[in-house]
Write a protein that holds these residues in place. Structure first.
Motif, mmCIF file in Angstrom:
data_model
loop_
_atom_site.group_PDB
_atom_site.id
_atom_site.type_symbol
_atom_site.label_atom_id
_atom_site.label_comp_id
_atom_site.label_asym_id
_atom_site.label_seq_id
_atom_site.Cartn_x
_atom_site.Cartn_y
_atom_site.Cartn_z
ATOM 1 N N PRO A 177 1.953 6.135 11.973
ATOM 2 C CA PRO A 177 2.311 5.320 12.835
ATOM 3 C C PRO A 177 4.026 4.911 13.144
ATOM 4 C CG PRO A 177 0.520 4.267 11.963
ATOM 5 C CD PRO A 177 1.199 5.117 11.003
ATOM 6 N N PHE A 178 4.484 5.018 11.589
ATOM 7 C CA PHE A 178 5.877 4.403 11.655
ATOM 8 C C PHE A 178 6.689 5.666 12.256
ATOM 9 C CE2 PHE A 178 5.373 5.716 7.501
ATOM 10 C CZ PHE A 178 3.503 4.698 7.100
ATOM 11 N N THR A 179 6.124 6.706 12.203
ATOM 12 C CA THR A 179 7.436 8.058 12.477
ATOM 13 C C THR A 179 6.770 8.736 13.406
ATOM 14 O OG1 THR A 179 5.984 9.337 10.569
ATOM 15 C CG2 THR A 179 7.977 8.135 10.111
ATOM 16 N N GLU A 180 7.702 9.334 14.862
ATOM 17 C CA GLU A 180 6.943 10.267 15.849
ATOM 18 C C GLU A 180 8.042 11.230 16.154
ATOM 19 O OE1 GLU A 180 4.187 9.962 17.135
ATOM 20 O OE2 GLU A 180 4.977 11.694 18.439
ATOM 21 N N PHE A 210 15.611 10.108 8.926
ATOM 22 C CA PHE A 210 13.599 10.876 9.531
ATOM 23 C C PHE A 210 13.808 9.171 8.152
ATOM 24 C CE2 PHE A 210 16.712 12.997 6.726
ATOM 25 C CZ PHE A 210 16.675 13.500 5.686
ATOM 26 N N ALA A 211 12.160 9.328 8.139
ATOM 27 C CA ALA A 211 11.462 9.007 5.974
ATOM 28 C C ALA A 211 10.746 9.430 5.701
ATOM 29 C CB ALA A 211 11.224 7.252 6.375
ATOM 30 N N PHE A 212 10.344 9.886 4.179
ATOM 31 C CA PHE A 212 9.412 10.374 3.993
ATOM 32 C C PHE A 212 9.129 9.372 2.628
ATOM 33 C CE2 PHE A 212 13.232 11.579 1.574
ATOM 34 C CZ PHE A 212 13.481 11.476 0.189
ATOM 35 N N GLY A 213 8.357 10.153 2.517
ATOM 36 C CA GLY A 213 7.028 9.705 1.207
ATOM 37 C C GLY A 213 6.870 10.514 0.395
ATOM 38 N N THR A 262 1.049 -1.229 -0.305
ATOM 39 C CA THR A 262 -0.290 0.256 -0.226
ATOM 40 C C THR A 262 0.514 1.310 0.221
ATOM 41 O OG1 THR A 262 0.285 0.038 2.516
ATOM 42 C CG2 THR A 262 -1.824 -1.045 1.096
ATOM 43 N N HIS A 263 1.987 0.871 0.421
ATOM 44 C CA HIS A 263 3.359 2.296 0.110
ATOM 45 C C HIS A 263 4.302 2.016 -0.154
ATOM 46 C CE1 HIS A 263 3.370 1.959 5.472
ATOM 47 N NE2 HIS A 263 3.166 0.617 4.227
ATOM 48 N N THR A 264 5.324 2.856 0.124
ATOM 49 C CA THR A 264 6.572 2.076 -0.373
ATOM 50 C C THR A 264 7.564 1.796 0.920
ATOM 51 O OG1 THR A 264 7.416 4.194 -1.088
ATOM 52 C CG2 THR A 264 7.261 2.651 -2.868
ATOM 53 N N SER A 265 6.841 2.070 1.837
ATOM 54 C CA SER A 265 7.798 1.886 3.004
ATOM 55 C C SER A 265 8.526 0.717 3.408
ATOM 56 C CB SER A 265 6.697 2.415 4.538
ATOM 57 O OG SER A 265 6.174 3.892 3.842
ATOM 58 N N PRO A 266 7.708 -0.074 3.442
ATOM 59 C CA PRO A 266 7.990 -2.222 3.716
ATOM 60 C C PRO A 266 9.995 -1.954 2.816
ATOM 61 C CG PRO A 266 6.249 -2.095 2.511
ATOM 62 C CD PRO A 266 6.318 -0.602 2.159
ATOM 63 N N MET A 267 10.080 -1.217 2.155
ATOM 64 C CA MET A 267 11.297 -0.740 1.612
ATOM 65 C C MET A 267 12.530 -0.199 2.507
ATOM 66 S SD MET A 267 12.250 -2.682 -0.743
ATOM 67 C CE MET A 267 13.345 -2.234 -1.153
ATOM 68 N N GLN A 268 11.872 0.968 3.567
ATOM 69 C CA GLN A 268 12.959 0.837 4.845
ATOM 70 C C GLN A 268 13.179 0.332 5.307
ATOM 71 O OE1 GLN A 268 11.020 4.011 7.630
ATOM 72 N NE2 GLN A 268 9.665 4.638 6.193
ATOM 73 N N ILE A 269 12.379 -1.279 5.478
ATOM 74 C CA ILE A 269 12.669 -2.480 6.773
ATOM 75 C C ILE A 269 13.392 -3.155 5.754
ATOM 76 C CG2 ILE A 269 11.913 -4.048 7.844
ATOM 77 C CD1 ILE A 269 11.152 -1.667 9.300
ATOM 78 N N GLY A 282 4.306 12.627 3.408
ATOM 79 C CA GLY A 282 4.746 12.129 4.431
ATOM 80 C C GLY A 282 5.847 12.141 4.783
ATOM 81 N N SER A 283 5.873 12.426 6.080
ATOM 82 C CA SER A 283 7.193 12.149 6.563
ATOM 83 C C SER A 283 7.160 12.420 7.687
ATOM 84 C CB SER A 283 7.952 13.408 6.102
ATOM 85 O OG SER A 283 8.110 14.383 7.006
ATOM 86 N N GLY A 284 8.233 12.216 8.642
ATOM 87 C CA GLY A 284 8.910 11.852 9.773
ATOM 88 C C GLY A 284 9.456 11.173 10.312
HETATM 89 N N1 PHE Z 1 3.660 5.475 3.847
HETATM 90 C C1 PHE Z 1 3.497 7.243 4.118
HETATM 91 C C2 PHE Z 1 1.914 7.122 2.637
HETATM 92 O O1 PHE Z 1 1.878 6.175 2.193
HETATM 93 C C3 PHE Z 1 4.516 7.833 3.544
HETATM 94 C C4 PHE Z 1 5.215 7.828 4.554
HETATM 95 C C5 PHE Z 1 5.989 7.554 4.382
HETATM 96 C C6 PHE Z 1 4.912 8.868 6.322
HETATM 97 C C7 PHE Z 1 7.520 7.466 5.067
HETATM 98 C C8 PHE Z 1 5.900 8.874 6.997
HETATM 99 C C9 PHE Z 1 7.300 8.591 6.242
HETATM 100 O O2 PHE Z 1 1.268 8.048 3.570
#
Ligand code: PHE
Length: 356
Positions: free
Chosen positions: A274-277, A322-325, A173-180, A300-302
């Motif tokens: 949930p994955f950033t704070e 930090f991460a952003f998408g 649903t997002h590319t965030s799994p690639m962080q892990i 989105g970021s954090g």
């Molecule tokens: N994965 C989040 C989204 O799809 C975006 C995001 C990525 C937010 C990385 C914070 C950090 O909305």
């Protein structure tokens, strides 16, 4: 004398009658050939008295020259005619549009992806690719996303076969799994390289993780600004001393280079993931052009949540980042002024060829 004039006139008439080069050569033979009329007249000179020989000989020569001239003129005329016929037969209309081999080109979103990779590449970010069919772990659990998060519902996510009954596989649903995925590999490789056999959280020194992960993502969603398949590009920077300040600097720089505009404003609007704070939505504002003055959400970021840092195999007391998408589709729409996202995925060549 009269006779010579008649011969010349008759030769001219015969030559003009000849319709082909072969006919012409035949006609020539009857005047200039071995037993042609001129040749015969020459032979007849022998029988004439000396005083007539000279004048008659000169007259015959003049007649011969006239016949040769007529012959050459007709030869030239026939050759011209033939060329004309050939030119007409092979006529080509140079005003017709040429037949071209269609040249392909990159899709506008691919052009954006390449720009993103080039810009972040220049800031020292690697590019990572990962699977579009994800496990529940990488897409949700490892990213600190609780059981009751709406993204986990069937209404929001495409589930596919595979995985377990309680944790089925899904289209990410997002590319965030690639962080892990990327961080785990990075830590593993580093540990192997330095001969660290430990399997607890890593808290030694390690080169920073600096990566972007572009790719396709999927959600149950479809309207003018949402497509069930869309693109994201993840960014992750983790080290011992990486702060929100670096995120601001990196992302501002990226936007200004991407949009080729130095008077572009960024706003970090408090949000929740949930994955950033803490978390923030990143909005941009152009100071000129058709969109000027409006705040437009682009990412989105954090700061990476400590639980996520742990799931990367790192000690959150030592590592921070930090991460952003961001949405490359959205960036493409903004850059080119396209208002309907679906145009990108309809495959209409009239639309797509405008970007070449
Ligand atoms: N994965 C989040 C989204 O799809 C975006 C995001 C990525 C937010 C990385 C914070 C950090 O909305």
């Amino acid at each position: 004398m009269n006779e010579l004039n008649t011969v010349v006139a008759s030769a001219q008439a015969d030559f003009n009658q000849a319709g082909t080069p072969a006919d012409l050569e035949n006609a020539k033979a009857s005047y200039l050939g071995k037993s042609g009329r001129i040749t015969e007249l020459m032979k007849g000179l022998a029988a004439l008295p000396v005083d007539q020989k000279k004048s008659q000989g000169a007259a015959i020569n003049l007649a011969k020259q006239a016949i040769e001239a007529a012959l050459n003129a007709r030869r030239q005329a026939l050759a011209d005619e033939q060329l004309q016929v050939q030119l007409e037969a092979e006529a080509l209309d140079v005003t017709l549009p040429g037949r071209q081999r269609g040249q392909g080109g990159l899709h506008p979103v691919s052009i954006t992806m390449e720009r993103i990779e080039a810009i972040f590449g220049s800031m020292g970010f690697e590019v990572a690719q990962g699977p579009e069919i994800e496990t529940d772990w990488f897409n949700f659990t490892a990213l600190n996303t609780p059981e009751d998060h709406p993204a986990r519902s069937m209404h929001d996510t495409f589930y596919v076969e595979g995985g377990s009954a309680t944790a089925p596989n899904l289209l990410r649903t997002h590319t965030s799994p690639m962080q892990i995925r990327h961080a785990v590999q990075h830590v593993k490789k580093h540990r192997a390289a330095v001969g660290d056999g430990g399997d607890g959280l890593f808290s030694g020194t390690m080169p920073e993780i600096r990566v972007i992960a572009p790719g396709r993502t999927y959600r149950v969603d479809s309207d003018a600004t949402h497509s069930p398949m869309f693109h994201q590009c993840e960014g992750l920077w983790v080290g011992e001393n990486v702060s929100f300040k670096d995120l601001k600097f990196v992302f501002t720089d990226f936007c200004r280079i991407f949009f080729e505009s130095s008077d572009l404003m960024l706003r970090f609007r408090p949000s929740f993931f949930p994955f950033t704070e803490p978390s923030a939505e990143i909005d941009i504002q152009f100071q000129s052009g058709p969109l000027s003055g409006r705040w437009l959400e682009v990412a989105g970021s954090g700061q990476v949540h400590p639980n996520v840092v742990r799931n990367m195999g790192l000690d959150p007391e030592r590592f921070i980042g930090f991460a952003f998408g961001m949405g490359p589709d959205r960036l493409t729409m903004l850059r080119y002024g396209v208002s309907d996202l679906r145009l990108f995925f309809d495959g209409d060549i009239r639309f797509l060829s405008q970007f070449q």
